[in-house]
Write an enzyme that holds these catalytic residues in place. Structure first.
Site, PDB file in Angstrom:
ATOM      1  N   HIS A 469       0.828  -1.209   0.000  1.00 60.34           N
ATOM      2  CA  HIS A 469       0.000   0.000   0.000  1.00 60.34           C
ATOM      3  C   HIS A 469       0.865   1.264   0.000  1.00 60.34           C
ATOM      4  CE1 HIS A 469      -3.706   2.298   1.216  1.00 60.34           C
ATOM      5  NE2 HIS A 469      -2.776   3.124   1.676  1.00 60.34           N
ATOM      6  N   GLU A 470       1.771   1.339   0.953  1.00 60.37           N
ATOM      7  CA  GLU A 470       2.608   2.542   1.061  1.00 60.37           C
ATOM      8  C   GLU A 470       3.545   2.656  -0.141  1.00 60.37           C
ATOM      9  OE1 GLU A 470       1.698   4.706   3.027  1.00 60.37           O
ATOM     10  OE2 GLU A 470       0.410   3.424   4.240  1.00 60.37           O
ATOM     11  N   HIS A 473       1.763   4.412  -2.905  1.00 58.04           N
ATOM     12  CA  HIS A 473       1.881   5.868  -2.741  1.00 58.04           C
ATOM     13  C   HIS A 473       3.258   6.327  -3.207  1.00 58.04           C
ATOM     14  CE1 HIS A 473      -1.830   6.806  -0.741  1.00 58.04           C
ATOM     15  NE2 HIS A 473      -1.589   6.084   0.330  1.00 58.04           N
ATOM     16  N   HIS A 476       3.566   6.708  -6.844  1.00 61.02           N
ATOM     17  CA  HIS A 476       2.860   7.916  -7.277  1.00 61.02           C
ATOM     18  C   HIS A 476       3.781   9.134  -7.160  1.00 61.02           C
ATOM     19  CE1 HIS A 476      -1.415   9.929  -7.196  1.00 61.02           C
ATOM     20  NE2 HIS A 476      -0.782  10.124  -8.330  1.00 61.02           N
TER      21      HIS A 476
END
Length: 678
Positions: A469-470, A473, A476
């Site tokens: 998940h992290e 990010h 991104h």
């Protein structure tokens, strides 16, 4: 001043922050000087006698106060990841000063007049998409921060924003203090019954670190969660649950009840200064969801689909518990314990069965490998880049052509100087200036299980998902390909920002990737097919319960921020009413979620927590493309990179999404994925 490293050129690899040179006493002088420089930058824009243009007004605004932004990024990231009393005192001192500086900019009538002039003439010039978006964003930024308010209203706006900057800091400091203040010190080995050996070893290591005999359980997730899952001692489970759930709700010096009231009332007053009924209406104007009504309808629809499943799941656990020795009602401190036993019985799987295959270093390699397969990235540790803490690591990131893309910091383990949870942040964001592509410095901060004297760090399956998940990010931020810093990377609508993070979690449910990453820490054996099958079979175990739990947080957030009149009631009572429709257990007096709900009261998710579920709809729908074309399909990955990861906030997120997906999303893919369709 040149002796202050924060005010000097960073003569380091890629101009990364020279953390080894930065001392606490450097921050206040650095902020003071940088604010002075930033004011001079703004004054130059205002005093420019030429007609306002994109270059001399909008672009000049974008670059004004660069040094201040650099210093603030460093300091506030340190305050989250490696704080202490001195750092927190500096934060309390400097935050209102920074707010005042920001207000001086946004409320400056002469400056706004120049911005408005460029905005009003935007159709008369041949601006490209990014320029046009920057003009519109800059103008909206002024309006949303008070530029159109009258004199008295502007002064009140200044007071409100200054007070909010103090209160949100106080809220977070109180939660951290409460988390650190508690420990369950065990000296009788019998009280460890049920705990796996690895958890016992970690508790012994925590005790040793605190120079105590026996074992210590804390409220940090790697300690708290396993104890609630495995400890046979029900009384101790209750004690730990109460300690966690009463944080900042005990009427002591770190109580957040009044802080919550003040924050929600000041946010409401600010929104109403702008003519909005509620803070939610003020915030959601610039979100994909657009209105509180649309958010609430979205949450209610998902609750309607999820609640019947959740009730059945809780009833199943209670029946199981009652047939295995529990007398009476299933309580909150029982649920994780009996759920874990039921899950093991149904699927023959526990965290302790999978953890030996998820050694942190191997998971890291596997995630790096996924980024290489999908996006051609390679990661090289560089000891010449000094991280902000001795436990953090620094990597250089390169693309398929060997071009430098980013610096990536990884910081995995809990400590008292770090707030709880996991997050991605930047020490520098990507942008283009004078033809130079300035690349970002991305940091992923987690609270994973520490290694012990006998074993390396072994992750639970959920921690593997958290890492993915992290890292999503992080991608991104790292792959950003924008011109302007305010639009780059994760500078997107809050209900869109979770798409890149949550879509990456999907690879954690795929056999192909799990077989790549799952290697036994002792034997090197690849995770067996039957264990992978069990992971996948159990993926939707209690998905209804998990959905309702997440929806309850979103509903609590929306209730607080949909208030249209000042709140004078009791925080605990209000929360109970807000979350009543999601309630699955008997009420427990003294516990309160809101007083430790840092996402909305100390972070950026006010009236935005629903965004996690919103983005789940996006990620389930988007991942269906990978499922159709192949989870490592290069063309699909290229499209996701080009249309989502590189674009930041340069376009409306729905336009970006449709460019990738070919259509707007529906809830169907999420409901099917989570088994919430009968």
């Amino acid at each position: 001043m040149n002796s202050n490293p924060l005010l000097s050129e960073f003569k380091t690899v890629h101009q990364t922050p020279p953390f080894q040179l930065i001392e606490e006493e450097h921050y206040i002088p650095a902020f003071t000087e940088a604010i002075k420089e930033a004011k001079e930058d703004v004054d130059k824009i205002i005093s420019n006698s030429e007609a306002p243009t994109f270059e001399n007004t909008i672009l000049a605004m974008e670059y004004a106060g660069e040094n201040l932004s650099r210093i603030a990024n460093i300091f506030f990231n340190i305050n989250s990841a490696n704080t202490n009393d001195n750092i927190q005192n500096i934060a309390s001192e400097v935050s209102p000063i920074l707010t005042a500086h920001s207000n001086d900019i946004w409320l400056n009538e002469a400056l706004f007049a120049k911005v408005k002039s460029v905005f009003d003439a935007k159709e008369e010039n041949n601006y490209n998409q990014e320029q046009l978006k920057l003009i519109e964003d800059t103008y909206k930024g002024f309006v949303k921060r008070g530029a159109l308010l009258t004199g008295e209203e502007k002064e009140r706006y200044r007071e409100i924003t200054t007070e909010l900057s103090k209160l949100t800091l106080t809220f977070g400091q109180n939660v951290l203090a409460e988390t650190n203040a508690y420990e369950l010190h065990i000296t009788d080995e019998k009280e460890l019954a049920g705990l796996p050996d690895a958890i016992i070893a970690a508790a012994a290591a925590d005790a040793k670190a605190k120079e105590k005999e026996g074992w210590v359980i804390t409220l940090q997730f790697p300690s708290y969660v396993p104890f609630m899952k495995y400890a046979d001692n029900r009384a101790l489970r209750k004690e730990l649950y109460m300690a966690y759930s009463m944080r900042a709700n005990k009427g002591n010096d770190h109580d957040n009840n009044d802080v919550v009231k003040q924050i929600v009332n000041l946010r409401l007053e600010k929104a109403q200064l702008f003519g909005f009924k509620s803070h939610a209406a003020y915030v959601l104007e610039d979100r994909m969801a657009q209105t509180p009504e649309k958010v609430n309808a979205f949450l209610e629809e998902l609750l309607d689909k999820s609640l019947p499943f959740a009730k059945e799941e809780v009833k199943e656990v209670e029946t199981y518990a009652n047939t295995h020795g529990l007398k009476g009602k299933l309580q909150r401190w029982d649920f994780a314990y009996y759920s874990e036993k039921l899950k093991n019985e149904k699927f023959s799987i526990t965290d302790e069965m999978t953890k030996p295959y998820f050694q942190l270093e191997k998971v890291e390699e596997g995630i790096f490998g996924l980024a290489n397969t999908l996006f051609g990235l390679t990661f090289k540790a560089n000891a010449d880049i000094t991280p902000y803490h001795e436990e953090a690591k620094a990597y250089e990131v390169f693309d398929a052509q060997g071009k430098f893309i980013s610096v990536l910091y990884l910081d995995f383990f809990p400590r008292e100087s770090k707030r709880g949870g996991a997050w991605m942040t930047n020490y520098r964001e990507q942008f283009v200036q004078d033809g130079t592509d300035v690349r970002p410095f991305v940091s992923l901060v987690c609270n994973f299980s520490r290694p012990t004297e006998d074993t390396p760090s072994l992750l639970t399956y959920q921690e593997v998902r958290t890492f993915l998940h992290e890292f999503g990010h992080g991608l991104h931020g790292m792959l950003s390909k924008c011109t302007y810093v305010s639009q780059s990377g994760t500078n997107v609508y809050r209900d869109f920002v979770e798409l890149p993070s949550q879509i990456l979690e999907n690879w954690g449910t795929e056999k192909e990737w799990l077989k790549q990453v799952g290697k036994h820490y002792q034997t090197g054996e690849t995770i067996p097919d039957d264990l992978v099958a069990k992971i996948m079979e159990s993926a939707n175990f209690q998905s209804g319960y998990q959905s309702v739990r997440q929806l309850s947080f979103g509903m609590d957030d929306m209730a607080w921020h949909s208030l249209e009149n000042a709140f004078e009631g009791d925080v605990n009572t209000f929360e109970d009413e807000a979350m009543a429709s999601t309630e699955l257990f008997p009420a427990v007096e003294g516990t309160c979620f809101s007083t430790a709900f840092s996402h909305i009261f100390a972070g950026g998710y006010a009236a935005g927590y629903y965004g996690y579920k919103w983005a789940e709809v996006l990620d389930a729908d988007a991942f269906s493309v990978f499922k159709e074309n192949g989870i490592f399909d290069q063309a699909t990955a290229d499209s996701f990179r080009k249309n989502i990861l590189e674009k930041g906030g340069t376009q409306h997120p729905m336009d970006l999404y449709v460019a990738f997906r070919g259509q707007e999303p529906t809830n169907d893919a999420l409901l099917i994925r989570e088994g919430l369709v009968k």
